[in-house]
Design a protein around this motif. Sequence first.
Motif, PDB file in Angstrom:
ATOM      1  N   ARG A   1       9.406   4.814  -6.464  1.00 55.21           N
ATOM      2  CA  ARG A   1       7.995   3.960  -5.909  1.00 55.21           C
ATOM      3  C   ARG A   1       6.817   4.555  -6.471  1.00 55.21           C
ATOM      4  NH1 ARG A   1       9.348  -0.151  -2.070  1.00 55.21           N
ATOM      5  NH2 ARG A   1      11.737  -0.095  -2.022  1.00 55.21           N
ATOM      6  N   ASN A   2       5.991   3.685  -7.127  1.00 54.97           N
ATOM      7  CA  ASN A   2       4.867   4.117  -7.895  1.00 54.97           C
ATOM      8  C   ASN A   2       3.446   3.494  -7.255  1.00 54.97           C
ATOM      9  OD1 ASN A   2       2.803   4.911  -9.530  1.00 54.97           O
ATOM     10  ND2 ASN A   2       3.427   3.328 -11.175  1.00 54.97           N
ATOM     11  N   GLY A   3       2.779   4.214  -6.554  1.00 51.64           N
ATOM     12  CA  GLY A   3       1.579   3.457  -5.937  1.00 51.64           C
ATOM     13  C   GLY A   3       0.236   3.158  -6.843  1.00 51.64           C
ATOM     14  N   GLY A   4       0.425   3.775  -8.228  1.00 48.97           N
ATOM     15  CA  GLY A   4      -0.595   3.649  -9.224  1.00 48.97           C
ATOM     16  C   GLY A   4      -0.473   2.576 -10.315  1.00 48.97           C
ATOM     17  N   ALA A   5      -1.008   2.847 -11.270  1.00 45.48           N
ATOM     18  CA  ALA A   5      -0.817   1.879 -12.267  1.00 45.48           C
ATOM     19  C   ALA A   5       0.555   2.013 -13.420  1.00 45.48           C
ATOM     20  CB  ALA A   5      -2.150   1.805 -13.462  1.00 45.48           C
ATOM     21  N   ALA A   6       0.412   1.351 -14.363  1.00 42.27           N
ATOM     22  CA  ALA A   6       1.753   1.707 -15.439  1.00 42.27           C
ATOM     23  C   ALA A   6       1.735   3.008 -15.597  1.00 42.27           C
ATOM     24  CB  ALA A   6       1.495   0.875 -16.802  1.00 42.27           C
ATOM     25  N   PHE A   7       3.154   3.311 -15.401  1.00 41.11           N
ATOM     26  CA  PHE A   7       3.542   4.958 -15.893  1.00 41.11           C
ATOM     27  C   PHE A   7       3.087   6.116 -14.883  1.00 41.11           C
ATOM     28  CE2 PHE A   7       2.955   2.558 -19.912  1.00 41.11           C
ATOM     29  CZ  PHE A   7       4.146   2.327 -20.070  1.00 41.11           C
ATOM     30  N   GLY A   8       2.808   5.198 -13.725  1.00 35.79           N
ATOM     31  CA  GLY A   8       2.268   6.339 -12.572  1.00 35.79           C
ATOM     32  C   GLY A   8       1.086   6.965 -12.685  1.00 35.79           C
ATOM     33  N   ILE A   9      -0.012   6.144 -13.478  1.00 40.76           N
ATOM     34  CA  ILE A   9      -1.235   6.740 -13.449  1.00 40.76           C
ATOM     35  C   ILE A   9      -2.176   6.229 -12.627  1.00 40.76           C
ATOM     36  CG2 ILE A   9      -3.573   6.516 -15.117  1.00 40.76           C
ATOM     37  CD1 ILE A   9      -1.433   5.844 -17.275  1.00 40.76           C
ATOM     38  N   GLY A  10      -2.864   7.236 -11.688  1.00 48.06           N
ATOM     39  CA  GLY A  10      -3.789   6.791 -10.603  1.00 48.06           C
ATOM     40  C   GLY A  10      -3.200   6.590  -9.374  1.00 48.06           C
ATOM     41  N   GLU A  11      -2.395   7.094  -8.820  1.00 47.12           N
ATOM     42  CA  GLU A  11      -1.623   6.688  -7.670  1.00 47.12           C
ATOM     43  C   GLU A  11      -2.569   6.703  -6.383  1.00 47.12           C
ATOM     44  OE1 GLU A  11       1.788   8.819  -6.609  1.00 47.12           O
ATOM     45  OE2 GLU A  11       2.626   8.560  -8.828  1.00 47.12           O
ATOM     46  N   ALA A  12      -3.686   7.051  -6.429  1.00 43.75           N
ATOM     47  CA  ALA A  12      -4.697   7.060  -5.311  1.00 43.75           C
ATOM     48  C   ALA A  12      -5.564   5.908  -5.252  1.00 43.75           C
ATOM     49  CB  ALA A  12      -5.444   8.372  -5.259  1.00 43.75           C
ATOM     50  N   LEU A  13      -5.299   5.015  -6.372  1.00 47.94           N
ATOM     51  CA  LEU A  13      -6.165   3.853  -6.685  1.00 47.94           C
ATOM     52  C   LEU A  13      -5.544   2.486  -6.531  1.00 47.94           C
ATOM     53  CD1 LEU A  13      -8.415   5.218  -9.560  1.00 47.94           C
ATOM     54  CD2 LEU A  13      -9.042   5.188  -7.290  1.00 47.94           C
ATOM     55  N   THR A  14      -4.387   2.499  -5.583  1.00 47.52           N
ATOM     56  CA  THR A  14      -3.533   1.328  -5.592  1.00 47.52           C
ATOM     57  C   THR A  14      -4.462   0.064  -5.297  1.00 47.52           C
ATOM     58  OG1 THR A  14      -1.803   2.754  -4.561  1.00 47.52           O
ATOM     59  CG2 THR A  14      -1.482   0.309  -4.302  1.00 47.52           C
ATOM     60  N   VAL A  15      -5.182  -0.064  -4.475  1.00 51.06           N
ATOM     61  CA  VAL A  15      -6.167  -1.094  -4.107  1.00 51.06           C
ATOM     62  C   VAL A  15      -6.920  -1.451  -5.357  1.00 51.06           C
ATOM     63  CG1 VAL A  15      -7.823  -2.264  -2.844  1.00 51.06           C
ATOM     64  CG2 VAL A  15      -5.911  -0.624  -1.597  1.00 51.06           C
ATOM     65  N   VAL A  16      -7.469  -0.584  -6.114  1.00 49.06           N
ATOM     66  CA  VAL A  16      -8.230  -1.082  -7.210  1.00 49.06           C
ATOM     67  C   VAL A  16      -7.408  -1.709  -8.327  1.00 49.06           C
ATOM     68  CG1 VAL A  16      -9.532  -0.007  -8.926  1.00 49.06           C
ATOM     69  CG2 VAL A  16      -9.824   0.976  -6.845  1.00 49.06           C
ATOM     70  N   PHE A  17      -6.118  -1.168  -8.597  1.00 49.55           N
ATOM     71  CA  PHE A  17      -5.162  -1.520  -9.629  1.00 49.55           C
ATOM     72  C   PHE A  17      -4.790  -3.009  -9.062  1.00 49.55           C
ATOM     73  CE2 PHE A  17      -4.630   2.872 -10.740  1.00 49.55           C
ATOM     74  CZ  PHE A  17      -5.239   2.801 -11.877  1.00 49.55           C
TER      75      PHE A  17
END
Length: 208
Positions: free
Chosen positions: A96-112
């Motif tokens: 389960r990945n909360g970030g962007a593609a390839f796990g980038i920026g997991e703390a910015l889920t809403v932004v993505f």
Amino acid sequence: MSEAERTIETPDEPDGADTSDVTDGTDETADVAGDDGAEENEAGEGRGKRRILVLAGVAAFAYVLDLVTKIMVVEWLEHEEPIEVLGEWLRFEAVRNGGAAFGIGEALTVVFTCIAAAVIAVIVRLARKLYSTPWAIALGLLLGGALGNLTDRVLRAPGALEGHVVDFIAPKYFAVFNLADSAIVCGGILIVLLSFRGLDPDGTVHRD
């Protein structure tokens, strides 16, 4: 009146002479030009509609394929041991990945999530001026991939707009990703290649 005067004199046109032939010829020319313009407009609209159908078809295929594989992964792979496809070089593993593609920026889920929604809106707007099949394919891949991951963001835990994306393709020495990520990357690469070749979405070719 002398014979010379009768020869030089220019006779007037007879009363009631029909001059409609010249006028009719002009009208016919205008009608032909108008018909040609209308046919060209109809042909352009037809090509545009076909490109939109190509975009929609590619997007639907990418989206459905991504959705089905994620359902299968959640059902069969989650909380299970990874499946080795090519030994240690390629495995299927539910993540389960909360970030962007390839796990980038997991703390910015809403932004993505907002970015994905904006990308979809831009593609839909651009589709109205689309007359290039390669661009239709590229934008279709982007649209299908963005919709696939956006569906996870909206519907999956931990909550709306913050949902974690299901990833499962795990190459060695690389981040885990899914088919939506692959569609987005392939669409992006195709857009770069088309831009280098000078092909615009409206079908025109420019040279810098």
